[in-house]
Each structure stands twice: as structure tokens, then as C-alpha cells.
Motif scaffolding. Structure first.
Motif, short mmCIF file in Angstrom:
data_model
loop_
_atom_site.label_atom_id
_atom_site.label_comp_id
_atom_site.label_asym_id
_atom_site.label_seq_id
_atom_site.Cartn_x
_atom_site.Cartn_y
_atom_site.Cartn_z
N GLU A 18 2.21 2.12 5.09
CA GLU A 18 2.08 1.42 3.87
C GLU A 18 1.45 0.06 3.52
N ARG A 21 -2.13 0.00 5.53
CA ARG A 21 -2.98 0.24 4.27
C ARG A 21 -3.20 -0.67 3.59
N ALA A 22 -2.37 -1.34 3.40
CA ALA A 22 -2.38 -2.93 2.03
C ALA A 22 -3.47 -3.73 3.20
N ARG A 23 -2.59 -3.61 4.65
CA ARG A 23 -3.70 -4.71 5.14
C ARG A 23 -5.15 -4.98 5.06
N CYS A 24 -5.40 -3.37 5.11
CA CYS A 24 -6.93 -2.81 5.59
C CYS A 24 -7.37 -3.44 3.92
N ALA A 25 -6.32 -2.97 2.93
CA ALA A 25 -7.11 -3.06 1.84
C ALA A 25 -7.42 -4.62 1.39
N GLY A 26 -7.07 -5.50 1.59
CA GLY A 26 -6.73 -6.78 1.83
C GLY A 26 -5.28 -7.55 1.01
N ASP A 27 -4.84 -6.26 0.37
CA ASP A 27 -3.48 -6.64 -0.16
C ASP A 27 -2.90 -7.60 0.95
#
Length: 94
Positions: A18, A21-27
Motif C-alpha cells: 500500500e 502504491r501511494a508513493r507511485c501515485a505521489g501521495d
């Protein structure tokens, strides 16, 4: 019936996925929360190896509460080392 050893490995692995995924989405906010939860789990379970790896990627301010700050310049090698450790399978004698 679920094996406790498998459960103890499943939660950190899920948090790592998780967080990735958040880092890849810039979150960065969600990524920080997930890394903090992983640091807290490693601290509570006395998993020194995982805790040490997480320290390479975050500044851990409150290990018992999961308070962390993401480090901006994390080596790719640290990411690669942490990932297999969180998702490895351990044989359990029955």
C-alpha cells in the motif's frame, strides 16, 4: 485455521504494498502513514532487522506510536532489500 506466523508477516507486507502504491501515485501523506505503521509493527514485534531497514527510509520520531518522517533521498537498494524481507515465506514445522 490461519497460522499466526503467516499473519504476522502478512500485515507488514500488505502495508508495504500500500505504501509503494501511494508513493507511485505521489501521495506522500498515505505513504508516510503506511511506513509509520510498519515501523510501529516492527518495533512492537522486536523485529530489529526490519526496523533497521525502515530507519534507512524514514526518520522514526516515535517508534511506539508510528510517528515517522519520509526521507527524500532513499537509496533504491534499501527499497529492494526491504520488499523481499516483508513478503518472504517461512516454513513452519507441523
Amino acid at each position: 485455521m490461519t497460522n499466526p506466523a503467516e499473519e504476522s508477516q502478512a500485515e507488514p507486507a500488505q502495508l508495504h504494498r500500500e505504501e509503494f502504491r501511494a508513493r507511485c501515485a505521489g501521495d506522500d501523506g498515505a505513504a508516510t502513514i503506511k511506513r509509520g505503521q510498519n515501523a510501529q509493527l516492527a518495533h512492537q514485534s522486536d523485529n530489529e532487522a526490519t526496523y533497521r531497514l525502515l530507519r534507512n527510509m524514514v526518520s522514526i520520531k516515535g517508534p511506539s506510536t508510528g510517528t515517522v518522517r519520509l526521507k527524500r533521498n532513499v537509496d533504491t537498494i534499501d527499497e529492494m532489500v526491504l520488499d523481499p524481507q516483508l513478503t518472504r515465506t517461512v516454513r513452519v514445522n507441523r
